[in-house]
Design an enzyme around this catalytic site. Structure first.
Site, PDB file in Angstrom:
ATOM      1  CE  LYS A   5       5.530  -1.566  -6.513  1.00 11.62           C
ATOM      2  NZ  LYS A   5       5.759  -1.749  -7.955  1.00 11.62           N
ATOM      3  NE  ARG A 103       4.454   1.157 -15.541  1.00 12.79           N
ATOM      4  CZ  ARG A 103       4.375   0.400 -14.448  1.00 12.79           C
ATOM      5  NH1 ARG A 103       3.211   0.196 -13.875  1.00 12.79           N
ATOM      6  NH2 ARG A 103       5.444  -0.157 -13.937  1.00 12.79           N
ATOM      7  CE1 TYR A 235     -24.930   7.815   5.443  1.00 11.56           C
ATOM      8  CE2 TYR A 235     -23.101   6.282   5.799  1.00 11.56           C
ATOM      9  CZ  TYR A 235     -23.708   7.513   6.023  1.00 11.56           C
ATOM     10  OH  TYR A 235     -23.101   8.426   6.828  1.00 11.56           O
ATOM     11  CG  MET A 283     -15.290   7.282   6.526  1.00  9.60           C
ATOM     12  SD  MET A 283     -15.248   9.054   6.805  1.00  9.60           S
ATOM     13  CE  MET A 283     -15.918   9.688   5.288  1.00  9.60           C
TER      14      MET A 283
HETATM   15  C1  LIG Z   1       5.989  -3.152  -8.197  1.00  8.24           C
HETATM   16  C2  LIG Z   1       7.080  -3.621  -9.079  1.00  8.24           C
HETATM   17  C3  LIG Z   1       7.623  -4.910  -8.919  1.00  8.24           C
HETATM   18  C4  LIG Z   1       7.031  -5.948  -7.987  1.00  8.24           C
HETATM   19  O1  LIG Z   1       5.913  -6.526  -8.600  1.00  8.24           O
HETATM   20  P1  LIG Z   1       5.114  -7.744  -7.916  1.00  8.24           P
HETATM   21  O2  LIG Z   1       4.115  -8.147  -8.927  1.00  8.24           O
HETATM   22  O3  LIG Z   1       4.490  -7.185  -6.684  1.00  8.24           O
HETATM   23  O4  LIG Z   1       6.115  -8.798  -7.602  1.00  8.24           O
HETATM   24  C5  LIG Z   1       8.725  -5.243  -9.690  1.00  8.24           C
HETATM   25  N1  LIG Z   1       9.240  -4.362 -10.589  1.00  8.24           N
HETATM   26  C6  LIG Z   1       8.720  -3.131 -10.782  1.00  8.24           C
HETATM   27  C7  LIG Z   1       9.327  -2.236 -11.789  1.00  8.24           C
HETATM   28  C8  LIG Z   1       7.617  -2.727 -10.044  1.00  8.24           C
HETATM   29  O5  LIG Z   1       7.098  -1.508 -10.245  1.00  8.24           O
END
Ligand SMILES: *Cc1c(COP(=O)(O)O)cnc(C)c1O
Length: 342
Positions: A5, A103, A235, A283
């Site tokens: 992801k 969550r 800055y 930046m």
């Molecule tokens: C992002 C995620 C993972 C991976 O987590 P890591 O700590 O990067 O290994 C696994 N399961 C879910 C549901 C996630 O959102």
């Protein structure tokens, strides 16, 4: 099921997925439908789990591209069932249990979950999953409580004659610290794929996973100059030189992902030495003190993250200095930074 992801934590989802598929990964996990579609359109053929599928409007694209949704409520099961029945094609899904993270996932009672699964046969349960909130914290009982809740649900499903092919609970940490009870029949490492395991808190067992950061991040010196004692840098005049100082201006700033919080605080590897960041990270540019490495020239490489000349800086060290987490440092490396795959 490696997690790719967020553009593979900004390492490049397509390139990373190609390598993982070549190495034999049969599943990949993404967050949303767009990420899954992009991989499919580039020829990735592994199964793809969409972990945060939500909006019913996206379900058509999901089916069209053979992506597998994670459902998060009993209503989702009914909706997917109706869609599958309309298409006269069963659809596989994974169900997420909110075992205590508060969550995503269903918090319904185990009996109600079993009923919903059985009542909707066009939607076919292939996996049951949960996610831990505090798996790195061995001072907390939360992971044990989550595991118990998950097991309770799985046992209820089993009693109802429901036998999902996959049970998966573990991201990197429970894999790396050998929490074997949480391995189920599949694991979902993300961070570890990119060479990171966060340090645990409390009395953790020893780590069984040995990984090294996959990514190095480099920039170049744009210009070098000598600044007198007592001069202000950048800055806000955040830094004042206390001696005649040679500075280098680097071709990367917060728009590239260098945390602004590294202003006057971070360091880079330049000319075989650590060189401190002085003044504000801007930046597009960052200023460093190279008085100790006076031979640096415009065009010379500088390592922001990675190894050079026996020295190293990793995302965890940057995160500590910047008051954030290593995930955020990696995910912050912006699209402007050119990726080169070796
Ligand atoms: C992002 C995620 C993972 C991976 O987590 P890591 O700590 O990067 O290994 C696994 N399961 C879910 C549901 C996630 O959102």
């Amino acid at each position: 099921m490696p997690v790719v992801k967020a553009d593979a934590y900004r390492h490049g989802a397509l390139e990373v997925s190609r390598v993982l598929e070549h190495e034999g990964a049969r599943w990949l996990a993404v967050s949303n439908v767009d990420e899954g579609v992009a991989l499919r359109e580039s020829g990735i053929s592994a199964r793809i789990l969409v972990m945060a599928d939500f909006l019913p409007a996206e379900r058509a694209a999901l089916l069209e591209h053979n992506l597998t949704p994670v459902l998060h409520s009993l209503d989702d099961i009914a909706a997917l069932n109706a869609l599958a029945e309309r298409n006269a094609t069963p659809v596989l899904y994974h169900l997420k249990i909110d075992s205590g993270m508060g969550r995503l996932g269903t918090r319904a009672e185990p009996g109600a979950i079993a009923q919903a699964i059985l009542a909707h046969p066009w939607a076919r349960l292939e996996g049951v999953m949960t996610h831990f909130a505090s798996s790195a914290n061995y001072e907390s009982g939360q992971t044990g409580e989550q595991q118990a809740r998950f097991d309770l649900v799985c046992n209820a499903l089993q009693s109802a004659g429901i036998a999902p092919r996959y049970l998966h609970l573990s991201s990197t940490i429970p894999v790396a610290y050998a929490r074997r009870l949480a391995w189920g029949s599949m694991v979902r490492p993300g961070h570890a794929i990119y060479g990171y395991v966060s340090p645990p808190r409390g009395d953790a067992p020893s780590r069984i996973l040995d990984v090294a950061p996959a990514l190095a991040w480099k920039t170049v010196v744009l210009t070098v100059k000598d600044i007198p004692e007592g001069a202000l840098i950048g800055y806000g005049g955040m830094f004042r030189t206390t001696r005649p100082t040679r500075i280098a201006v680097l071709a990367a700033g917060y728009a590239d992902g260098i945390p602004h919080r590294l202003s006057n605080r971070g360091r880079v590897i330049a000319g075989g030495r650590f060189a401190p960041i002085i003044g504000a990270v801007s930046m597009d540019v960052t200023t460093i003190d190279i008085t100790q490495s006076p031979d640096l020239d415009p065009g010379d490489p500088v390592t922001l993250l990675g190894e050079a000349g026996g020295l190293s800086i990793d995302a965890q060290q940057i995160a500590r200095l910047a008051g954030t987490i290593s995930y955020s440092v990696l995910c912050g490396i912006s699209a402007r930074v050119k990726r080169v795959y070796i």
